[in-house]
Design a protein around this motif. Structure first.
Motif, PDB file in Angstrom:
ATOM      1  N   ASN A  77       0.830  -1.198   0.000  1.00  0.00           N
ATOM      2  CA  ASN A  77       0.000   0.000   0.000  1.00  0.00           C
ATOM      3  C   ASN A  77       0.867   1.252   0.000  1.00  0.00           C
ATOM      4  O   ASN A  77       2.057   1.211   0.313  1.00  0.00           O
ATOM      5  CB  ASN A  77      -0.893   0.022   1.243  1.00  0.00           C
ATOM      6  N   TRP A  78       0.251   2.369  -0.334  1.00  0.00           N
ATOM      7  CA  TRP A  78       0.916   3.647  -0.112  1.00  0.00           C
ATOM      8  C   TRP A  78       1.295   3.736   1.368  1.00  0.00           C
ATOM      9  O   TRP A  78       0.532   3.314   2.248  1.00  0.00           O
ATOM     10  CB  TRP A  78      -0.018   4.796  -0.456  1.00  0.00           C
ATOM     11  N   HIS A  79       2.478   4.252   1.649  1.00  0.00           N
ATOM     12  CA  HIS A  79       2.885   4.378   3.045  1.00  0.00           C
ATOM     13  C   HIS A  79       3.949   5.460   3.189  1.00  0.00           C
ATOM     14  O   HIS A  79       4.539   5.917   2.198  1.00  0.00           O
ATOM     15  CB  HIS A  79       3.388   3.043   3.609  1.00  0.00           C
ATOM     16  N   ILE A  80       4.177   5.857   4.435  1.00  0.00           N
ATOM     17  CA  ILE A  80       5.147   6.902   4.751  1.00  0.00           C
ATOM     18  C   ILE A  80       6.011   6.431   5.911  1.00  0.00           C
ATOM     19  O   ILE A  80       5.502   5.902   6.907  1.00  0.00           O
ATOM     20  CB  ILE A  80       4.438   8.222   5.153  1.00  0.00           C
ATOM     21  N   HIS A  81       7.320   6.609   5.776  1.00  0.00           N
ATOM     22  CA  HIS A  81       8.242   6.367   6.887  1.00  0.00           C
ATOM     23  C   HIS A  81       8.426   7.696   7.626  1.00  0.00           C
ATOM     24  O   HIS A  81       9.000   8.640   7.082  1.00  0.00           O
ATOM     25  CB  HIS A  81       9.592   5.869   6.368  1.00  0.00           C
ATOM     26  N   HIS A  82       7.922   7.742   8.840  1.00  0.00           N
ATOM     27  CA  HIS A  82       8.025   8.964   9.629  1.00  0.00           C
ATOM     28  C   HIS A  82       9.260   8.929  10.526  1.00  0.00           C
ATOM     29  O   HIS A  82       9.705   7.855  10.959  1.00  0.00           O
ATOM     30  CB  HIS A  82       6.783   9.149  10.510  1.00  0.00           C
ATOM     31  N   ALA A  83       9.808  10.081  10.824  1.00  0.00           N
ATOM     32  CA  ALA A  83      10.918  10.205  11.773  1.00  0.00           C
ATOM     33  C   ALA A  83      11.062  11.671  12.173  1.00  0.00           C
ATOM     34  O   ALA A  83      10.899  12.575  11.346  1.00  0.00           O
ATOM     35  CB  ALA A  83      12.225   9.704  11.155  1.00  0.00           C
ATOM     36  N   ARG A  84      11.378  11.898  13.449  1.00  0.00           N
ATOM     37  CA  ARG A  84      11.636  13.272  13.916  1.00  0.00           C
ATOM     38  C   ARG A  84      12.970  13.762  13.383  1.00  0.00           C
ATOM     39  O   ARG A  84      13.159  14.941  13.091  1.00  0.00           O
ATOM     40  CB  ARG A  84      11.607  13.314  15.443  1.00  0.00           C
ATOM     41  N   MET A  97      -1.219   3.249   4.441  1.00  0.00           N
ATOM     42  CA  MET A  97      -2.357   3.988   3.903  1.00  0.00           C
ATOM     43  C   MET A  97      -3.124   3.125   2.907  1.00  0.00           C
ATOM     44  O   MET A  97      -3.098   1.902   2.993  1.00  0.00           O
ATOM     45  CB  MET A  97      -1.849   5.292   3.293  1.00  0.00           C
ATOM     46  N   GLU A  98      -3.802   3.754   1.951  1.00  0.00           N
ATOM     47  CA  GLU A  98      -4.680   3.044   1.033  1.00  0.00           C
ATOM     48  C   GLU A  98      -3.901   2.206   0.008  1.00  0.00           C
ATOM     49  O   GLU A  98      -2.742   2.518  -0.305  1.00  0.00           O
ATOM     50  CB  GLU A  98      -5.591   4.031   0.296  1.00  0.00           C
ATOM     51  N   PRO A  99      -4.513   1.132  -0.521  1.00  0.00           N
ATOM     52  CA  PRO A  99      -3.863   0.346  -1.580  1.00  0.00           C
ATOM     53  C   PRO A  99      -3.691   1.170  -2.855  1.00  0.00           C
ATOM     54  O   PRO A  99      -4.408   2.161  -3.073  1.00  0.00           O
ATOM     55  CB  PRO A  99      -4.834  -0.822  -1.816  1.00  0.00           C
ATOM     56  N   VAL A 100      -2.760   0.767  -3.682  1.00  0.00           N
ATOM     57  CA  VAL A 100      -2.597   1.380  -4.997  1.00  0.00           C
ATOM     58  C   VAL A 100      -3.814   1.017  -5.836  1.00  0.00           C
ATOM     59  O   VAL A 100      -4.180  -0.167  -5.933  1.00  0.00           O
ATOM     60  CB  VAL A 100      -1.310   0.871  -5.680  1.00  0.00           C
ATOM     61  N   ALA A 101      -4.445   2.004  -6.421  1.00  0.00           N
ATOM     62  CA  ALA A 101      -5.657   1.753  -7.196  1.00  0.00           C
ATOM     63  C   ALA A 101      -5.370   0.798  -8.353  1.00  0.00           C
ATOM     64  O   ALA A 101      -4.338   0.907  -9.024  1.00  0.00           O
ATOM     65  CB  ALA A 101      -6.216   3.069  -7.737  1.00  0.00           C
ATOM     66  N   ASP A 102      -6.301  -0.136  -8.584  1.00  0.00           N
ATOM     67  CA  ASP A 102      -6.101  -1.131  -9.640  1.00  0.00           C
ATOM     68  C   ASP A 102      -5.900  -0.490 -10.998  1.00  0.00           C
ATOM     69  O   ASP A 102      -5.071  -0.948 -11.800  1.00  0.00           O
ATOM     70  CB  ASP A 102      -7.297  -2.082  -9.696  1.00  0.00           C
ATOM     71  N   PRO A 118      13.391   9.308   1.418  1.00  0.00           N
ATOM     72  CA  PRO A 118      13.491  10.136   2.625  1.00  0.00           C
ATOM     73  C   PRO A 118      12.279   9.951   3.532  1.00  0.00           C
ATOM     74  O   PRO A 118      11.202   9.541   3.084  1.00  0.00           O
ATOM     75  CB  PRO A 118      13.535  11.563   2.061  1.00  0.00           C
ATOM     76  N   ALA A 119      12.446  10.242   4.768  1.00  0.00           N
ATOM     77  CA  ALA A 119      11.321  10.223   5.701  1.00  0.00           C
ATOM     78  C   ALA A 119      10.284  11.255   5.254  1.00  0.00           C
ATOM     79  O   ALA A 119      10.620  12.312   4.719  1.00  0.00           O
ATOM     80  CB  ALA A 119      11.800  10.524   7.114  1.00  0.00           C
ATOM     81  N   GLY A 120       9.022  10.919   5.469  1.00  0.00           N
ATOM     82  CA  GLY A 120       7.953  11.851   5.159  1.00  0.00           C
ATOM     83  C   GLY A 120       7.432  11.784   3.736  1.00  0.00           C
ATOM     84  O   GLY A 120       6.517  12.538   3.384  1.00  0.00           O
ATOM     85  N   VAL A 121       7.960  10.898   2.893  1.00  0.00           N
ATOM     86  CA  VAL A 121       7.545  10.810   1.488  1.00  0.00           C
ATOM     87  C   VAL A 121       6.540   9.664   1.325  1.00  0.00           C
ATOM     88  O   VAL A 121       6.843   8.512   1.651  1.00  0.00           O
ATOM     89  CB  VAL A 121       8.765  10.587   0.565  1.00  0.00           C
ATOM     90  N   LYS A 122       5.381   9.975   0.783  1.00  0.00           N
ATOM     91  CA  LYS A 122       4.366   8.955   0.530  1.00  0.00           C
ATOM     92  C   LYS A 122       4.747   8.196  -0.744  1.00  0.00           C
ATOM     93  O   LYS A 122       5.028   8.795  -1.780  1.00  0.00           O
ATOM     94  CB  LYS A 122       2.993   9.608   0.370  1.00  0.00           C
ATOM     95  N   HIS A 123       4.731   6.844  -0.686  1.00  0.00           N
ATOM     96  CA  HIS A 123       5.219   6.048  -1.808  1.00  0.00           C
ATOM     97  C   HIS A 123       4.679   4.624  -1.719  1.00  0.00           C
ATOM     98  O   HIS A 123       4.067   4.233  -0.715  1.00  0.00           O
ATOM     99  CB  HIS A 123       6.754   6.001  -1.801  1.00  0.00           C
ATOM    100  N   TRP A 124       4.934   3.846  -2.766  1.00  0.00           N
ATOM    101  CA  TRP A 124       4.668   2.409  -2.762  1.00  0.00           C
ATOM    102  C   TRP A 124       5.691   1.726  -3.660  1.00  0.00           C
ATOM    103  O   TRP A 124       6.339   2.367  -4.489  1.00  0.00           O
ATOM    104  CB  TRP A 124       3.251   2.078  -3.237  1.00  0.00           C
TER     105      TRP A 124
END
Length: 251
Positions: free
Chosen positions: A162-169, A236-241, A204-210
């Protein structure tokens, strides 16, 4: 010496082309294949070479690969034959034969392994809810013993996370090192990037991707979790078909 019999000509063309069926079943296989001047194992290898040289990779090649296996041509022998002939008739032809031969030469009950040099690993059940299709995980480091966690992640054809983000301070993010097959990587708002072994992706941290496999190919990458402060993943949400299907038409 075992006798070869063939009925495919009459079964498929007996009513439409009876003479061709006769030549195929009675002459080609009935007389030629049963000639004892060449043993069946050698004859099988010669036939595979002839089809490979002609660029024929349809059901006839599959039949003769199966025939070769049945008459004692081992997997190492077939691999050596195709490799040798590839130098003379063309590397793409060798690849085409190998794709078919790999399936035929799987032992009974054996499953083809993927994952490249590092291996396929086990089903990625802990994160199954965040993937479309099946994925596999093989940890290469222990998070308890090192600050850098590395795992080989393998995706079956069509599988993607799925779309996701790696968060970090501070710090954080992820590095992907592609090791086997072909796949996709995409950041939100940017075109998808085609991935092959040797490609490296810095996230990088904070970038939404799959990321995941192409529709017709297994794919594996090393996932390197970069050290950081207060790190976490947001799934987050799945990649749309429709988006994924469009990518599947691209090279």
């Amino acid at each position: 010496m075992e006798k070869i019999t063939q009925t495919a000509g009459r079964d498929q063309l007996g009513g439409f082309a009876p003479e061709f069926a006769h030549y195929n079943d009675d002459i080609l296989f009935g007389e030629n294949w049963n000639n004892q001047d060449i043993d069946l194992k050698t004859r099988c290898m010669i036939t595979v070479v002839a089809l490979m040289a002609s660029g024929i990779t349809d059901s006839s090649l599959k039949y003769h690969l199966e025939n070769a296996k049945a008459h004692g041509v081992t997997r190492p022998e077939m691999a050596a034959v195709v490799t040798h002939v590839g130098f003379y008739v063309g590397w793409p032809k060798a690849w085409a034969v190998f794709r078919m031969a790999k399936e035929i030469y799987l032992d009974d009950g054996e499953q083809e392994q993927h994952g490249g040099f590092f291996g396929q690993g086990e089903p990625n059940t802990a994160y199954r809810q965040y993937f479309v299709g099946n994925s596999y995980l093989k940890p290469l480091t222990d998070a308890k013993d090192t600050s850098v966690f590395i795992a080989n992640v393998t995706f079956e054809p069509g599988c993607r996370n799925n779309w996701h983000i790696h968060h970090a301070r501070a710090g954080g993010g992820q590095i992907l090192i592609c090791v086997d097959g072909e796949g996709w990587y995409q950041e939100e708002g940017k075109p998808a990037r085609s991935l092959k072994p040797g490609d490296v992706v810095t996230i990088p941290a904070g970038v939404k991707h799959w990321h995941g496999a192409k529709a017709d190919c297994w794919f594996s990458h090393l996932a390197v979790e970069c050290p950081g402060e207060d790190t976490s993943n947001e799934w987050m949400e799945p990649v749309a078909d429709e988006i994924y299907r469009h990518l599947s038409t691209m090279p």
